[in-house]
Design an enzyme around this catalytic site. Sequence first.
Site, short mmCIF file in Angstrom:
data_model
loop_
_atom_site.label_atom_id
_atom_site.label_comp_id
_atom_site.label_asym_id
_atom_site.label_seq_id
_atom_site.Cartn_x
_atom_site.Cartn_y
_atom_site.Cartn_z
CG ASP A 173 -2.01 1.05 1.12
OD1 ASP A 173 -2.98 0.79 0.41
OD2 ASP A 173 -1.86 2.11 1.76
CG LEU A 174 1.61 3.48 -3.53
CD1 LEU A 174 1.36 4.38 -4.73
CD2 LEU A 174 3.08 3.09 -3.46
CG ASP A 216 -3.18 3.45 -2.33
OD1 ASP A 216 -4.31 2.97 -2.16
OD2 ASP A 216 -2.50 3.91 -1.38
#
Length: 293
Positions: A173-174, A216
């Site tokens: 996950d960004l 994302d």
Amino acid sequence: MDFALATELYPEDYWYRSDAYLNMDSELDLIQVIQQLHGSLDPRTVFACFGKILGQHLPIKGLQLTLDKQKFVWGRHYGIELQRTVADKQDQFNMVYQLAMPLSSAQAHMLSRLESMFIQPLSNALKYQSMSKQAMFDSLTGLGNRHYYNQAIGTALARANRYQGQVSLVVIDLDKFKQLNDIHGHKAGDYVLVGFAELINEAIRNTDQAFRIGGDEFVIITQGDTQAAEIVCQRIIDMMPKHAQLTEYDIKCSLGIAEAIPEQLADNLYERADKAMYTAKAAGRNCYRISEG
């Protein structure tokens, strides 16, 4: 990753003996030829079928066909070279034949006839392949999409259970991606997603598979245990400061790892890796954690 545009068929797989075309003066069974060429929607199979027909009826030892970035190869790569261009309504196919001897006028006519019968099923197969790819891959990043991931993880787990192999899942996950979109807009967000997908493709091994399954959120199916997944995760973290598309917006990521246990369901494996990813976020982000469950 194994999703290349170029396709090569190896000679030993699709070569037929040179005496097979001794019956080339016999009448072609056109209905049978058409049925054979339309028998598959796999471009490689259609092309191999065409090569087999050529080898049975004409003194042709090999063929290379190119269309844009795609390349198909059948048979031997030496002999008398004959170049031809065959076009349909949309595409232009460049053909390079390798001949055992020059074609007679009757044989040249037969080749033209076979080419005209071959182009339509090949075009159909290429279009089907393109549509299938669009259904399986994320249009923005080019990585596999959620639908493809669901198929791939099921296959990977089944194979691991059958052969007692090891499979690990990495959930990524960004960090603070929503803030990036809110401040700089979705165009900047897309720019970062594309850059991160490129980084993942550089970081993973040929045996690994990467997917974008949400905004994302990315996942990687890793062939191996947690140590193999750790190497991939650390490589991603190390590469991020060197990637201009990510450093421009100070992008970092959190990663979670879970190794599959025998007979584990895909959803349970994902939940374990996802929980480990949130543990990494709680630990300060820009790191990975391994599932303890």
